[in-house]
Design a protein around this motif. Structure first.
Motif: not given
Length: 282
Positions: A111-133
């Protein structure tokens, strides 16, 4: 004679010795630890008379054994949670264990961590990266492709169609003409520069013209009515050509009798068009 003061269990005298009172009975330390002492749920050893005992819901611990199962922090005078197999957890480890797991690093999202949610999946904000670059997308725009995610720039270069005019990627909207993709803002009239998407236009030698500009700048002028000949843009679709002049099919008629001469025999006399009969009457 004084009353005897003996251990309730072994009957050894307690006078001048250390003893323990339990449930109204006096017992020596040895009998207490053997018969009366509670067993520590963690180390499975008796909690002796000299040890500090902690208890919760009919469970007992040495104070030194009362530690978080996960991080081994002492929980004496600290909040805790009793979990499966009678293991105690500190509040931080409980929160981490019950927290959702990051799809990128598989670590808990507290709780309190910045995160990104998409289709019932969740990432730390810094873990949500582009698959290419591999750059962090975070809360920015992205494009999903199967199990991969692409930033706008990588998606444009890898997947987007290229505009036939400017050669840049088409990221949204656009249109197709003769199986070629165009940006809407690139598909314009060559003369007035207005966008032609969804409007009537004509192509002349790889140039596009709206109806008004075609009439004004490109279309031939009828030798009869002097108006533009715009096949497909209004009345009449046929054009009559003779020498260096052109007519609407409905304007190509005898100068004298006004009979329509499209696809019929005619005579040119002194620069004027006649039917085959009228020149005989001149």
């Amino acid at each position: 004679m004084s009353e005897r003061f003996d251990c309730h269990y072994c009957r050894d005298p307690l006078q001048g010795k250390k003893y323990v009172q339990k449930e109204g009975r006096h017992c020596c330390v040895k009998c207490f630890e053997k018969i009366c002492a509670n067993t520590c749920i963690e180390c499975k050893k008796p909690i002796g008379a000299d040890s500090k005992e902690l208890h919760f819901k009919n469970r007992y611990w040495h104070d030194t054994c009362f530690r978080c199962f996960k991080c081994y922090t002492s929980l004496v005078n600290e909040p805790f949670m009793l979990r499966e197999n009678n293991k105690v957890w500190c509040s931080n480890c409980t929160a981490a264990e019950d927290a959702p797991r990051c799809k990128g690093c598989f670590k808990p999202i507290i709780a309190g961590d910045q995160n990104v949610e998409y289709k019932k999946m969740v990432w730390h904000k810094d873990c949500f990266t582009c698959s290419q670059c591999k750059k962090v997308i975070g809360s920015g725009s992205f494009f999903p492709k199967g199990d991969d995610f692409y930033c706008v720039s990588c998606h444009e270069h890898k997947f987007a169609k290229t505009c036939a005019k400017c050669k840049n990627p088409i990221t949204s909207g656009g249109l197709t003409y003769q199986e070629q993709p165009w940006h809407s803002e690139c598909f314009i009239c060559s003369n007035c520069k207005k966008q032609l998407g969804g409007k009537r236009f004509t192509a002349v030698e790889d140039q596009f013209y709206c109806v008004d500009c075609y009439k004004e700048c490109v279309a031939k002028k009828c030798a009869g009515c002097k108006n533009p000949i715009t096949a497909g843009f209004g009345r009449g679709t046929s054009v009559v050509n003779y020498e260096d002049e052109s007519w609407h099919d409905y304007c190509f008629k005898c100068t004298k009798c006004a009979r329509g001469l499209a696809n019929k025999r005619f005579v040119c006399h002194n620069g004027k068009i006649y039917c085959a009969e009228c020149p005989k009457r001149l």
